[in-house]
Design an enzyme around this catalytic site. Structure first.
Site, PDB file in Angstrom:
ATOM      1  N   TYR A  29     128.517  47.522  13.678  1.00  0.00           N
ATOM      2  CA  TYR A  29     129.246  47.069  12.493  1.00  0.00           C
ATOM      3  C   TYR A  29     128.783  47.864  11.278  1.00  0.00           C
ATOM      4  O   TYR A  29     127.584  48.103  11.108  1.00  0.00           O
ATOM      5  CB  TYR A  29     128.979  45.590  12.208  1.00  0.00           C
ATOM      6  CG  TYR A  29     129.654  44.603  13.130  1.00  0.00           C
ATOM      7  CD1 TYR A  29     130.076  44.969  14.399  1.00  0.00           C
ATOM      8  CD2 TYR A  29     129.867  43.290  12.722  1.00  0.00           C
ATOM      9  CE1 TYR A  29     130.681  44.050  15.241  1.00  0.00           C
ATOM     10  CE2 TYR A  29     130.471  42.369  13.553  1.00  0.00           C
ATOM     11  CZ  TYR A  29     130.874  42.748  14.818  1.00  0.00           C
ATOM     12  OH  TYR A  29     131.477  41.844  15.645  1.00  0.00           O
ATOM     13  N   ARG A  65     124.963  34.309  12.855  1.00  0.00           N
ATOM     14  CA  ARG A  65     125.033  34.792  14.235  1.00  0.00           C
ATOM     15  C   ARG A  65     123.854  35.729  14.449  1.00  0.00           C
ATOM     16  O   ARG A  65     123.485  36.486  13.553  1.00  0.00           O
ATOM     17  CB  ARG A  65     126.327  35.569  14.518  1.00  0.00           C
ATOM     18  CG  ARG A  65     127.618  34.830  14.241  1.00  0.00           C
ATOM     19  CD  ARG A  65     128.818  35.673  14.671  1.00  0.00           C
ATOM     20  NE  ARG A  65     130.060  35.222  14.078  1.00  0.00           N
ATOM     21  CZ  ARG A  65     130.826  34.258  14.570  1.00  0.00           C
ATOM     22  NH1 ARG A  65     130.450  33.636  15.676  1.00  0.00           N
ATOM     23  NH2 ARG A  65     131.959  33.926  13.978  1.00  0.00           N
ATOM     24  N   ASN A 112     140.606  40.313  21.059  1.00  0.00           N
ATOM     25  CA  ASN A 112     141.080  39.823  19.766  1.00  0.00           C
ATOM     26  C   ASN A 112     142.253  38.861  19.929  1.00  0.00           C
ATOM     27  O   ASN A 112     142.321  37.809  19.284  1.00  0.00           O
ATOM     28  CB  ASN A 112     141.529  40.991  18.882  1.00  0.00           C
ATOM     29  CG  ASN A 112     140.376  41.783  18.302  1.00  0.00           C
ATOM     30  OD1 ASN A 112     139.225  41.360  18.372  1.00  0.00           O
ATOM     31  ND2 ASN A 112     140.679  42.928  17.727  1.00  0.00           N
ATOM     32  N   HIS A 149     127.670  30.757   5.362  1.00  0.00           N
ATOM     33  CA  HIS A 149     128.032  32.083   5.845  1.00  0.00           C
ATOM     34  C   HIS A 149     127.238  33.188   5.147  1.00  0.00           C
ATOM     35  O   HIS A 149     127.262  34.337   5.571  1.00  0.00           O
ATOM     36  CB  HIS A 149     129.536  32.288   5.629  1.00  0.00           C
ATOM     37  CG  HIS A 149     130.106  33.515   6.247  1.00  0.00           C
ATOM     38  ND1 HIS A 149     130.577  34.584   5.514  1.00  0.00           N
ATOM     39  CD2 HIS A 149     130.267  33.875   7.548  1.00  0.00           C
ATOM     40  CE1 HIS A 149     131.020  35.526   6.320  1.00  0.00           C
ATOM     41  NE2 HIS A 149     130.851  35.127   7.561  1.00  0.00           N
ATOM     42  N   ARG A 175     131.836  29.859  14.742  1.00  0.00           N
ATOM     43  CA  ARG A 175     132.811  29.794  15.832  1.00  0.00           C
ATOM     44  C   ARG A 175     132.442  30.693  17.003  1.00  0.00           C
ATOM     45  O   ARG A 175     132.141  31.871  16.834  1.00  0.00           O
ATOM     46  CB  ARG A 175     134.198  30.183  15.298  1.00  0.00           C
ATOM     47  CG  ARG A 175     135.298  30.117  16.339  1.00  0.00           C
ATOM     48  CD  ARG A 175     136.628  30.427  15.708  1.00  0.00           C
ATOM     49  NE  ARG A 175     137.069  29.345  14.846  1.00  0.00           N
ATOM     50  CZ  ARG A 175     137.721  29.538  13.707  1.00  0.00           C
ATOM     51  NH1 ARG A 175     137.975  30.751  13.285  1.00  0.00           N
ATOM     52  NH2 ARG A 175     138.110  28.502  12.975  1.00  0.00           N
TER      53      ARG A 175
END
Length: 716
Positions: A474, A381, A53, A441, A411
């Protein structure tokens, strides 16, 4: 705004600093690495996550602040700090955090791993037999790929790649007695920790350092020191460049990324002052950007250690389960997702509900079904071996109309997404890259199916990426629906993304960048109006709950402050950055902010306005049921202004109740979480004395396991 509890203190800014808030988030990750109630190898993983991170924070956020300062665009931030002041605070905070991280590894994590038989040792700790065995490994697998680079008038200082480990080597010519500097790059494709024997490791740079005489034959090796450079690796594509060829432009930018300016230099705290001076001079690094740390550097390598096959040192096994609404439609041929969706909307909660048997099955069934006419899909992604991409390729090769919007500016996934875009194009898919100046997104799938004499549209709208691997790690939500309103909304939205449609209003969607912020603020104002109406029954339904990754948009925060001042209760679950100050008298005393970190990365976004109260008497006529929305958008400038985002309104009462319950459980007295104070500090909460603290994620796992067990029992 006065300092909490001190009426004579200087006023505090309305907004917390977003960068300081992010660093506090990463500090909470480090809390988990230090938490002895967390299984040991999971603590190693959190230690690696902390390091990873922070690498990204420097590559993007710190690099961006430095760029603004360099270009003169260095005005005051929303928190009242100048960018220079912000950067100075970042240096101080990150040095403190990195030292805390390194000391914890040396004094706690490493000895505790060793006590469990997982050793990370130094070269000098190895036996002669172990060293001899590693010499063979060095000679055969490492030595051939090493390239020592001398620095002298004939050899300029070499380019140092970002995030690579390097050895700064001092050597002396025994004939001339001249001393020289050389750099040896630690090969990034080799394991960070070399396994000496089962669960016994030595850092790769120590193995190389022990054999430097083989690289510098005839020279005296005086010393070596590890160092690591972090560079600006953010990619910016100007809007006017996008009008040329976005794919080619982005590929050029990815090449430039490798040569971004340095933003951080990590060195061993025992480094020779002369060597450090050389590095600082050649890299153009300032004193504040130097991080002196105990070896070993780069603890992202702990990901490999955390992967050890030691189940007793990890979280208990957890298997995702098929969603109950899909189970009855399962057969030997798989689950008929379309049939289940025709019954009613299906609310998915990953990873507790299996992604493979729901979203992935939905797209695979669409690709194989001869009655499906078209598939439209966004990809932000996805995984390296993506079954989602495979399904889209299969659909195109079967002659279906397939539109895929691949966000090639995602990114750090830019290269992978360029590869996916070309793969899909070669299969016959229509591939587009979205709208100029915006990132796409939103997480959307639309399937058009011929059923009798009409077409029916099936849709999935989610909060997370179409990535089967991260769907197991997630926490995310998704809605499977064949509601005609949602289908029509998505049709218009996809037409806007692929063509020249100017549709801005939808029936069950809220979208950015056209109107999402205004809609959220309007709904906040509606709750404020309920409280101000003077009607007690209506005021009882005034309530705001939100769950998101980040909250930094000043207009939304000001609207929440205003609602709090009117007496509206506001509960916010924010995983990462939060620029709102809760609990400030006269400003935000009715706002509570909590954060959950744990086994799964909390990633879902839920926005709830109003309260579902029993439908009786005056309440029934005073207010509508709570409005509940899920989707891809956080309350950040980039999401609301520079991204295509979508939220969908949840229609079914049971689903609304489930989502409201997910937020409310974080505010239960016994919930394990962190709470944000008005001073910007996050405090880890514990349950009242005598009450066991309840881990929110573990409770959800237990509930899912109980439902699965009950279903198995019913099936015999």
């Amino acid at each position: 705004m006065e300092q909490p509890g001190d009426p004579t203190a200087a006023p505090l800014p309305r907004f917390l600093d977003r960068e300081a808030s992010w660093l506090q988030f990463n500090s909470r990750v480090l809390d988990l690495a230090e938490d002895k109630d967390v299984p040991l190898l999971e603590r190693a993983k959190f230690s690696a996550i902390f390091a990873n991170n922070l690498d990204e924070f420097f590559m993007v956020r710190v690099a961006g602040i430095k760029r603004r300062i360099a270009t003169g665009a260095a005005g005051a931030t929303a928190s009242g700090l100048s960018h220079r002041e912000q950067l100075q605070r970042i240096w101080a905070s990150t040095k403190e955090l990195m030292n805390r991280h390194a000391v914890h590894f040396q004094d706690q994590l490493r000895p505790e791993l060793a006590a469990q038989g997982i050793e990370i040792v130094l070269w000098n700790d190895l036996s002669k037999a172990e060293q001899d065995e590693l010499y063979v490994l060095f000679r055969e697998r490492i030595f051939p790929v090493l390239t020592p680079l001398a620095v002298d008038p004939a050899h300029p200082f070499p380019y140092i790649s970002g995030l690579t480990l390097n050895l700064a080597v001092q050597v002396r010519n025994p004939v001339t007695q001249h001393e020289h500097f050389a750099r040896v790059k630690v090969p990034p494709l080799l394991p960070r920790f070399i396994e000496v024997s089962e669960q016994r490791y030595v850092p790769l740079e120590q193995l190389i350092a022990a054999h430097l005489p083989h690289l510098f034959n005839g020279m005296e090796v005086l010393g070596c020191h590890t160092f690591r450079v972090t560079r600006n690796e953010d990619v910016e594509v100007e809007a006017e460049e996008e009008s040329q060829n976005l794919l080619e432009t982005l590929e050029r930018e990815l090449q430039r990324r490798r040569f971004g300016p340095p933003v951080r230099l990590e060195v061993e705290n025992t480094i020779d002052p002369g060597v450090l001076e050389l590095l600082v001079r050649e890299l153009g690094i300032g004193e504040a950007e130097i991080m002196r740390l105990p070896a070993p550097l780069d603890l992202t390598g702990l990901f490999a250690i955390a992967g050890e096959d030691r189940p007793e040192l990890k979280y208990p096994p957890f298997a995702t389960a098929m969603h109950p609404d899909l189970v009855e439609f399962e057969s030997g041929a798989g689950v008929d997702v379309f049939a289940a969706m025709r019954q009613h909307d299906i609310l998915l909660h990953h990873p507790y509900d299996s992604f493979t048997t729901s979203v992935q099955a939905f797209l695979e069934q669409a690709a194989a079904d001869p009655d499906v006419r078209a598939i439209k899909q966004t990809l932000y992604r996805t995984s390296g071996d993506s079954p989602i991409v495979d399904a889209l390729v299969d659909a195109a090769e079967a002659g279906k109309e397939v539109l895929v919007l691949v966000e090639i500016k995602a990114r750090f996934d830019e290269h992978a997404n360029i590869v996916w875009a070309r793969t899909l194009e070669q299969a016959g898919c229509h591939v587009v890259y979205g709208l100029m100046g915006l990132k796409t997104h939103c997480k959307l799938s639309l399937v058009v199916r011929q059923e009798g004499g009409k077409l029916r549209r099936y849709a999935h709208i989610g909060t997370g990426n179409y990535n089967p691997k991260t769907a197991r790690q997630y926490e995310d939500l998704g809605l499977l629906t064949c509601d005609p309103q949602v289908g029509e909304d998505l049709t218009h939205l996809f037409n806007k993304l692929s063509g020249f449609s100017r549709t801005t209003s939808f029936r069950r969607l809220l979208t950015a960048p056209t109107g999402l912020r205004d809609s959220i603020i309007e709904k906040i104002e509606q709750e404020k109006a309920k409280m101000a109406s003077g009607r007690r029954a209506l005021a009882r339904t005034a309530r705001i709950r939100m769950k998101m990754n980040s909250l930094v948009d000043e207009a939304v925060i000001d609207a929440l402050y205003s609602a709090s001042q009117a007496g509206v209760p506001v509960d916010l679950v924010v995983r990462g950055m939060c620029a709102l100050r809760p609990g400030v008298p006269g400003l935000s005393e009715n706002i509570r902010v909590r954060s959950v970190l744990g086994r799964f990365l909390e990633h879902s976004r839920i926005y709830v306005f109003g309260e579902d109260l029993p439908s009786r008497g005056a309440v029934r006529t005073a207010a509508e049921p709570a409005q509940v929305w899920i989707g891809s958008a956080d309350m950040m400038h980039r999401n609301l202004d520079r991204r295509v985002e979508a939220l969908v309104r949840i229609a079914e009462p049971a689903h609304r109740s489930t989502l409201i319950g997910l937020i409310d459980t974080v505010f239960a007295p016994d919930a394990s979480c962190w709470e944000l104070g008005p001073d910007g500090d996050w405090i880890r909460r514990s349950a009242p004395e005598g009450v066991p603290t309840r881990d929110v994620q573990s409770a959800l796992i237990a509930a899912r396991n109980q439902r699965s067990a009950a279903r198995r029992a019913r099936m015999g």
